[in-house]
Write a protein that holds these residues in place. Sequence first.
Motif, PDB file in Angstrom:
ATOM      1  N   PRO A   1       3.198  11.833 -19.607  1.00 27.58           N
ATOM      2  CA  PRO A   1       4.269  12.298 -18.729  1.00 27.58           C
ATOM      3  C   PRO A   1       5.594  12.562 -19.447  1.00 27.58           C
ATOM      4  CG  PRO A   1       3.980   9.944 -18.474  1.00 27.58           C
ATOM      5  CD  PRO A   1       2.919  10.416 -19.416  1.00 27.58           C
ATOM      6  N   ALA A   2       5.665  12.357 -20.761  1.00 26.08           N
ATOM      7  CA  ALA A   2       6.926  12.502 -21.499  1.00 26.08           C
ATOM      8  C   ALA A   2       7.596  13.868 -21.319  1.00 26.08           C
ATOM      9  CB  ALA A   2       6.694  12.197 -22.973  1.00 26.08           C
ATOM     10  N   PRO A   3       6.864  15.001 -21.349  1.00 21.00           N
ATOM     11  CA  PRO A   3       7.552  16.284 -21.147  1.00 21.00           C
ATOM     12  C   PRO A   3       8.220  16.398 -19.783  1.00 21.00           C
ATOM     13  CG  PRO A   3       5.365  16.646 -22.071  1.00 21.00           C
ATOM     14  CD  PRO A   3       5.458  15.196 -21.711  1.00 21.00           C
ATOM     15  N   TRP A   4       7.575  15.877 -18.752  1.00 17.31           N
ATOM     16  CA  TRP A   4       8.146  15.935 -17.410  1.00 17.31           C
ATOM     17  C   TRP A   4       9.327  14.980 -17.274  1.00 17.31           C
ATOM     18  CZ3 TRP A   4       2.662  15.601 -14.968  1.00 17.31           C
ATOM     19  CH2 TRP A   4       2.064  16.867 -14.982  1.00 17.31           C
ATOM     20  N   VAL A   5       9.219  13.798 -17.873  1.00 13.23           N
ATOM     21  CA  VAL A   5      10.321  12.835 -17.834  1.00 13.23           C
ATOM     22  C   VAL A   5      11.520  13.421 -18.565  1.00 13.23           C
ATOM     23  CG1 VAL A   5      11.074  10.543 -18.588  1.00 13.23           C
ATOM     24  CG2 VAL A   5       8.813  10.839 -17.581  1.00 13.23           C
ATOM     25  N   GLY A   6      11.276  14.116 -19.671  1.00 15.96           N
ATOM     26  CA  GLY A   6      12.348  14.762 -20.420  1.00 15.96           C
ATOM     27  C   GLY A   6      13.048  15.850 -19.636  1.00 15.96           C
ATOM     28  N   GLN A   7      12.374  16.419 -18.658  1.00 10.18           N
ATOM     29  CA  GLN A   7      12.966  17.445 -17.798  1.00 10.18           C
ATOM     30  C   GLN A   7      13.630  16.835 -16.571  1.00 10.18           C
ATOM     31  OE1 GLN A   7      10.055  20.451 -16.801  1.00 10.18           O
ATOM     32  NE2 GLN A   7       9.286  20.502 -18.892  1.00 10.18           N
ATOM     33  N   GLY A   8      13.674  15.505 -16.507  1.00 12.10           N
ATOM     34  CA  GLY A   8      14.320  14.835 -15.377  1.00 12.10           C
ATOM     35  C   GLY A   8      13.482  14.802 -14.119  1.00 12.10           C
ATOM     36  N   MET A   9      12.171  14.802 -14.242  1.00 11.44           N
ATOM     37  CA  MET A   9      11.276  14.864 -13.084  1.00 11.44           C
ATOM     38  C   MET A   9      10.689  13.515 -12.721  1.00 11.44           C
ATOM     39  SD  MET A   9       9.379  18.370 -14.128  1.00 11.44           S
ATOM     40  CE  MET A   9       9.008  19.007 -12.506  1.00 11.44           C
ATOM     41  N   ARG A  10      11.293  12.448 -13.143  1.00  8.98           N
ATOM     42  CA  ARG A  10      10.775  11.095 -12.905  1.00  8.98           C
ATOM     43  C   ARG A  10      10.564  10.807 -11.419  1.00  8.98           C
ATOM     44  NH1 ARG A  10      11.547   5.929 -15.949  1.00  8.98           N
ATOM     45  NH2 ARG A  10      12.183   7.313 -17.607  1.00  8.98           N
ATOM     46  N   ARG A  11      11.381  11.369 -10.559  1.00  6.96           N
ATOM     47  CA  ARG A  11      11.284  11.086  -9.111  1.00  6.96           C
ATOM     48  C   ARG A  11      10.429  12.089  -8.349  1.00  6.96           C
ATOM     49  NH1 ARG A  11      17.477   9.280  -7.750  1.00  6.96           N
ATOM     50  NH2 ARG A  11      17.431   7.416  -9.046  1.00  6.96           N
ATOM     51  N   GLN A  12       9.795  13.004  -9.052  1.00  8.45           N
ATOM     52  CA  GLN A  12       8.953  13.997  -8.389  1.00  8.45           C
ATOM     53  C   GLN A  12       7.664  13.363  -7.884  1.00  8.45           C
ATOM     54  OE1 GLN A  12       9.426  17.330  -7.761  1.00  8.45           O
ATOM     55  NE2 GLN A  12      11.514  16.972  -8.438  1.00  8.45           N
ATOM     56  N   PRO A  13       7.233  13.708  -6.680  1.00  5.63           N
ATOM     57  CA  PRO A  13       5.924  13.233  -6.209  1.00  5.63           C
ATOM     58  C   PRO A  13       4.804  13.825  -7.063  1.00  5.63           C
ATOM     59  CG  PRO A  13       7.246  14.082  -4.392  1.00  5.63           C
ATOM     60  CD  PRO A  13       7.957  14.452  -5.651  1.00  5.63           C
TER      61      PRO A  13
ATOM     62  N   ALA B   1       0.846  -1.185   0.000  1.00  6.60           N
ATOM     63  CA  ALA B   1       0.000   0.000   0.000  1.00  6.60           C
ATOM     64  C   ALA B   1       0.886   1.241   0.000  1.00  6.60           C
ATOM     65  CB  ALA B   1      -0.899  -0.003   1.220  1.00  6.60           C
ATOM     66  N   PHE B   2       0.566   2.190  -0.857  1.00  5.35           N
ATOM     67  CA  PHE B   2       1.300   3.444  -0.920  1.00  5.35           C
ATOM     68  C   PHE B   2       0.382   4.569  -0.482  1.00  5.35           C
ATOM     69  CE2 PHE B   2       3.654   0.996  -4.082  1.00  5.35           C
ATOM     70  CZ  PHE B   2       4.954   1.296  -3.733  1.00  5.35           C
ATOM     71  N   ALA B   3       0.920   5.494   0.297  1.00  3.19           N
ATOM     72  CA  ALA B   3       0.182   6.713   0.575  1.00  3.19           C
ATOM     73  C   ALA B   3       0.262   7.578  -0.675  1.00  3.19           C
ATOM     74  CB  ALA B   3       0.798   7.438   1.766  1.00  3.19           C
ATOM     75  N   PHE B   4      -0.759   8.384  -0.913  1.00  2.85           N
ATOM     76  CA  PHE B   4      -0.774   9.211  -2.114  1.00  2.85           C
ATOM     77  C   PHE B   4       0.471  10.086  -2.201  1.00  2.85           C
ATOM     78  CE2 PHE B   4      -1.768  13.291  -4.121  1.00  2.85           C
ATOM     79  CZ  PHE B   4      -1.991  12.843  -5.404  1.00  2.85           C
ATOM     80  N   GLU B   5       0.938  10.593  -1.084  1.00  2.00           N
ATOM     81  CA  GLU B   5       2.095  11.480  -1.082  1.00  2.00           C
ATOM     82  C   GLU B   5       3.358  10.776  -1.552  1.00  2.00           C
ATOM     83  OE1 GLU B   5       0.441  10.905   2.056  1.00  2.00           O
ATOM     84  OE2 GLU B   5      -1.052  12.392   1.490  1.00  2.00           O
ATOM     85  N   ASP B   6       3.378   9.450  -1.474  1.00  2.00           N
ATOM     86  CA  ASP B   6       4.564   8.686  -1.842  1.00  2.00           C
ATOM     87  C   ASP B   6       4.616   8.315  -3.322  1.00  2.00           C
ATOM     88  OD1 ASP B   6       5.297   8.763   0.814  1.00  2.00           O
ATOM     89  OD2 ASP B   6       4.432   6.811   1.267  1.00  2.00           O
ATOM     90  N   LEU B   7       3.528   8.513  -4.057  1.00  2.00           N
ATOM     91  CA  LEU B   7       3.516   8.139  -5.465  1.00  2.00           C
ATOM     92  C   LEU B   7       4.398   9.086  -6.268  1.00  2.00           C
ATOM     93  CD1 LEU B   7      -0.231   7.281  -6.009  1.00  2.00           C
ATOM     94  CD2 LEU B   7       1.674   5.704  -5.788  1.00  2.00           C
ATOM     95  N   LYS B   8       5.250   8.530  -7.100  1.00  2.00           N
ATOM     96  CA  LYS B   8       6.175   9.299  -7.922  1.00  2.00           C
ATOM     97  C   LYS B   8       5.762   9.206  -9.388  1.00  2.00           C
ATOM     98  CE  LYS B   8       9.230   9.616  -4.463  1.00  2.00           C
ATOM     99  NZ  LYS B   8       8.970  10.613  -3.497  1.00  2.00           N
TER     100      LYS B   8
END
Length: 92
Positions: free
Chosen positions: A41-53, A9-16
Amino acid sequence: MTDAARTTAFAFEDLKLGQALVARSSLWAVCGCGREAVIDPAPWVGQGMRRQPLAQLEARLRCQCGARRVPLEIRGLSEAPGGPTGGIHIFR
């Protein structure tokens, strides 16, 4: 009896953002006005934001109703709505 598969189970805040890139998953924005839209999500992934909540990315979405923050969800392919979708866009 339980099977060998474990679910965590993941809390919503933990979803990346990276979790929305898993096979058979998709990223959805759901506005309070009732609009739902799949978000690429491709524009965000391209900006290196893969680990952003996901909660930090909500302010980067705009709905046609004027909402300046739209909640994000990760859904499986079978959870996609059957009706019309759209009207929510990545702002920056």
